[in-house]
Scaffold this active site. Structure first.
Site, PDB file in Angstrom:
ATOM      1  N   ASP A  88       0.866  -1.168   0.000  1.00  0.00           N
ATOM      2  CA  ASP A  88       0.000   0.000   0.000  1.00  0.00           C
ATOM      3  C   ASP A  88       0.911   1.229   0.000  1.00  0.00           C
ATOM      4  O   ASP A  88       2.127   1.130   0.185  1.00  0.00           O
ATOM      5  CB  ASP A  88      -0.990   0.001   1.178  1.00  0.00           C
ATOM      6  CG  ASP A  88      -2.197   0.899   0.876  1.00  0.00           C
ATOM      7  OD1 ASP A  88      -2.121   1.708  -0.075  1.00  0.00           O
ATOM      8  OD2 ASP A  88      -3.226   0.796   1.579  1.00  0.00           O
ATOM      9  N   TRP A  89       0.330   2.383  -0.205  1.00  0.00           N
ATOM     10  CA  TRP A  89       1.087   3.627  -0.416  1.00  0.00           C
ATOM     11  C   TRP A  89       2.099   3.852   0.717  1.00  0.00           C
ATOM     12  O   TRP A  89       1.711   4.098   1.864  1.00  0.00           O
ATOM     13  CB  TRP A  89       0.102   4.794  -0.506  1.00  0.00           C
ATOM     14  CG  TRP A  89       0.717   6.127  -0.772  1.00  0.00           C
ATOM     15  CD1 TRP A  89       1.423   6.880   0.133  1.00  0.00           C
ATOM     16  CD2 TRP A  89       0.679   6.873  -1.985  1.00  0.00           C
ATOM     17  NE1 TRP A  89       1.818   8.048  -0.448  1.00  0.00           N
ATOM     18  CE2 TRP A  89       1.378   8.081  -1.757  1.00  0.00           C
ATOM     19  CE3 TRP A  89       0.120   6.654  -3.246  1.00  0.00           C
ATOM     20  CZ2 TRP A  89       1.526   9.061  -2.737  1.00  0.00           C
ATOM     21  CZ3 TRP A  89       0.264   7.640  -4.213  1.00  0.00           C
ATOM     22  CH2 TRP A  89       0.960   8.819  -3.958  1.00  0.00           C
TER      23      TRP A  89
END
Ligand code: NOJ
Length: 743
Positions: free
Chosen positions: A286-287
């Site tokens: 994820d980011w």
């Protein structure tokens, strides 16, 4: 065997079709990937695992991104997110093709509930319980996105959510593992089609792996802590279902699970996903979740974070800069094995081949196709149809709904009556309110002869009651009163946890002011989560829960309000009476002290200030017609493990309108080695019946239906008695029977 002598065999396999052809293609891709890997430098390999955000890469202000463009040209970037549209994707792909090996970029984007055509938010779509509608919505999103050069969506989110404080319940399929798994499959199939590489489809992502929805206290990004049993029973099955459905990628999650950040969890990614489940796609972080391993206090610095993540099985680093800065050195120094790096690169390259990008890197970016897909009027028609199916009629006293088409006047009040942006909900690619139909606009179309008296009352924040008097005046003048309240689009979604999930500001007081006129008040409520609204629930004549219904929301709501469409949605999440009941699910475990009699709760598992039951139960949703259930028959009273039993019953439409019902099958395992929930959904079907029509329906029950994860996490069906329940909601069981499983 020499290569050339394989050719006829390969051709024969292709001609044979079916899985033979698929296998031959896989082998061919494997060979190409191996050949390419041999030619790649260490830096080029690391580049394939680096994903960069494209925000502001071109146009004004883009100068500071010049070095990023240089990285792409140098082959140091494998994928981009937040790049979209034919011209932008072509422009950036062209840079990648200037690199030594000309490996094309993968363009990923959060296409969550539509690309140009905005569909209802995913939780709303889940309320349709209509797998074909959900599949179709994803397919249209894919078609539009793919034509705009997008290869890959970061959807579906398959996290189970039992805590409506968590704003991201809006992006999921609700609280139930079985329903959530079916929806995961429908969405993956919709996005991807049968096989990767079709020009009207994109790769999908099962996210967020894992247990992100179990954030403690519903606070986004917070830790999750649970037994392995709970993880396997409740949180993992939708991921497994997505993997089995062929989802191209997984995304890991921000949270820790039992003390280990999911991004650094070898247990989740390497042992379970790539090991036990034999998953062949790749995992994107994820980011910046790799970088956040440092903030978690799990890695001392970015270099260690990179090593932990790749060792654990995170293949691609989304905007974390950990791999691009440190991985090459770590491989050189032996801290990370070359084989680990190669394995991740292989997984990414395979997808690029499967998508056909090596044959034509621009194949998805097609101006004519984009133009046609983004302006196809059929998409709006389907969005309206899907939206109608997502609306849930929570309450309807004395048939307050549907509204008569002969109404002379209707007061349409509330902060969301004329709203447009809010109907789109969060996570949209680009807001285009010119395409959004508000509730007032929808009603103008549906009730051309009715005078609409529109008064906002207050805005969504509703900090002031200054507009209430005008709203009350409108209500007094009108024949019927409709109030449209709820959240604004940005109150649900990522980083939008709420500690108080009531109607915002003084919206409940606006309702009170209208109710005080003595006129029945019909309420339409929009939100990305279940809200708590006891006062409205007690006093409203009718309540239609509309979620964030998308661009066609106003038409869909009007269709239901006037009876052009008979509501058919059912709740995919329990609606609590208070925040104090959260986490809440119909699937609660049995206790030694259940409440058997609400009048006597002393020393029972109960609250002294609230019933245990939710305000509106999982599976609840009314119709303008009525359905009668009868004639339950279980094909045999006792079955062996290999047997199949048929549970059949009749369903009749006993009202005056055609309508759809979602019939639901639940079971209860009466005695087991681990205490089982009071009930579990095991099947459902949505079907339409004409007035007076009666149909016999059946569900198959087999060993799988009766199985659960035992203390050793084995999937077992234990002999004993099971209760079989069929009904129209988890709190509206209409038929009960028994089934015994013998050894
Ligand atoms: C963070 C979110 O958690 C994830 O769901 C999303 O796909 C990425 N950002 C990319 O926007």
């Amino acid at each position: 065997m020499k290569r050339s002598s394989l050719a006829p065999l390969v051709a024969a396999l292709f001609l044979a079709g079916g899985s033979g052809a698929a296998e031959a293609q896989d082998r061919a891709i494997e060979r190409k990937v191996e050949a390419l890997l041999k030619r790649m430098t260490l830096e080029e390999k690391v580049g394939q695992l680096h994903q960069l955000s494209g925000r502001q890469m071109t146009g004004p202000g883009s100068e500071k991104f010049a070095d990023k463009l240089a990285d792409i040209r140098a082959g140091r970037v494998g994928s981009m997110l937040n790049v979209k549209g034919v011209s932008e994707t072509r422009e950036i792909q062209a840079l990648a093709l200037q690199s030594r090996l000309k490996i094309p970029l993968l363009f990923g984007l959060d296409v969550i509930h539509g690309y140009k055509t905005v569909f209802p938010v995913p939780l709303g779509e889940a309320a349709s319980w209509d797998m074909e509608a959900i599949r179709q919505s994803a397919a249209i999103a894919a078609k539009e996105a793919a034509a705009s050069g997008i290869h890959w969506t970061f959807a579906p989110m398959v996290d189970i959510g039992r805590d409506p404080r968590w704003g991201r319940v809006m992006e999921g399929a609700g609280e139930d593992t079985y329903l959530g798994s079916q929806i995961a499959i429908a969405r993956v199939k919709g996005f991807q089609g049968e096989k990767l590489g079709a020009l009207d489809r994109v790769m999908a992502t099962a996210k967020h792996f894992a247990a992100y929805g179990a954030a403690i206290a519903g606070r986004d990004y917070n830790a999750a802590d649970m037994s392995e049993h709970q993880l396997h029973e409740v949180y993992l099955p939708p991921f497994k279902a997505a993997a089995d459905a062929g989802v191209a990628t997984f995304m890991n999650s921000f949270n820790t699970l039992n003390g280990v950040p999911a991004t650094a969890s070898a247990y989740l990614q390497r042992d379970l996903l790539k090991g036990k489940w034999n998953y062949k796609g790749f995992v994107v972080s994820d980011w910046a979740s790799i970088k956040e391993l440092v903030e978690h206090g799990h890695a001392a610095d970015l270099a260690q974070a990179a090593a932990q993540a790749i060792d654990a099985g995170s293949d691609m680093d989304m905007e974390g800069y950990a791999y691009t800065r440190h991985l090459a050195d770590q491989v050189r120094s032996g801290k990370v094995k070359q084989s680990r790096l190669d394995e991740s690169v292989r997984r990414v390259l395979v997808k690029k081949f499967e998508m056909g990008l090596f044959d034509d890197p621009y194949r998805y970016s097609d101006a004519a196709r984009e133009q046609a897909a983004l302006n196809d009027p059929e998409h709006a028609r389907i969005a309206r149809d899907v939206a109608r199916k997502t609306l849930v009629l929570l309450k309807n006293e004395q048939n307050a709904l549907p509204l008569s088409k002969g109404l002379k006047s209707l007061a349409v009040i509330g902060p969301l009556a004329e709203a447009k942006r809010d109907l789109e909900g969060g996570w949209i690619v680009q807001s285009d309110t010119s395409r959004v139909v508000s509730v007032v606009e929808g009603l103008r179309g549906a009730l051309p002869d009715t005078r609409l008296l529109v008064a906002q009352g207050c805005d969504v924040a509703c900090a002031s009651s200054a507009g209430f008097a005008d709203a009350v005046a409108a209500a007094k003048q009108a024949e019927a009163v409709l109030l449209v309240v709820g959240e604004s689009w940005d109150m649900s979604g990522e980083a939008k946890s709420r500690a108080d999930i009531g109607l915002p500001g003084q919206q409940a007081q606006l309702f009170d002011a209208l109710a005080a006129t003595g006129k029945p008040v019909i309420v339409v409520m929009m939100a990305g989560r279940p809200l708590v609204f006891n006062n409205v629930a007690d006093k409203a004549a009718a309540i239609l829960y509309a979620w964030f219904p998308g661009a066609q929301g106003g038409n869909a709501v009007a269709d239901v309000l006037v009876g052009d469409y008979n509501p058919s949605g059912k709740l995919p999440m329990s609606f609590p009476r208070s925040v104090g009941q959260i986490p809440i699910s119909y699937q609660q475990y049995r206790t030694g002290r259940p409440v058997v009699n609400e009048a006597n709760i002393v020393y029972r598992s109960a609250y002294i200030d609230s019933p245990n039951t939710p305000r509106y139960a999982f599976g609840h949703g009314l119709s303008y017609t009525s359905f009668a259930y009868g004639d339950l028959a279980i094909s045999k009273p006792s079955m062996k493990r290999g047997d199949k039993v048929t549970v059949s019953f009749t369903l009749a439409n006993t009202g005056a309108r055609a309508g759809e019902e979602v019939v639901q099958l639940y079971i209860r395992d009466k005695v087991a080695s681990l205490v089982r929930p009071v009930m579990e959904l095991k099947g459902f079907r949505k079907l339409k019946l004409e007035p007076g029509e009666r149909r016999t329906l059946s569900f198959q029950v087999d060993r799988d239906t009766l199985s659960f994860h035992n203390a050793k996490l084995q999937w077992v069906a234990e002999p004993g008695e099971f209760e079989i329940m069929v009904g129209s909601a988890s709190d509206a069981i209409r038929l009960r029977g028994a089934l015994t499983l013998s050894d």
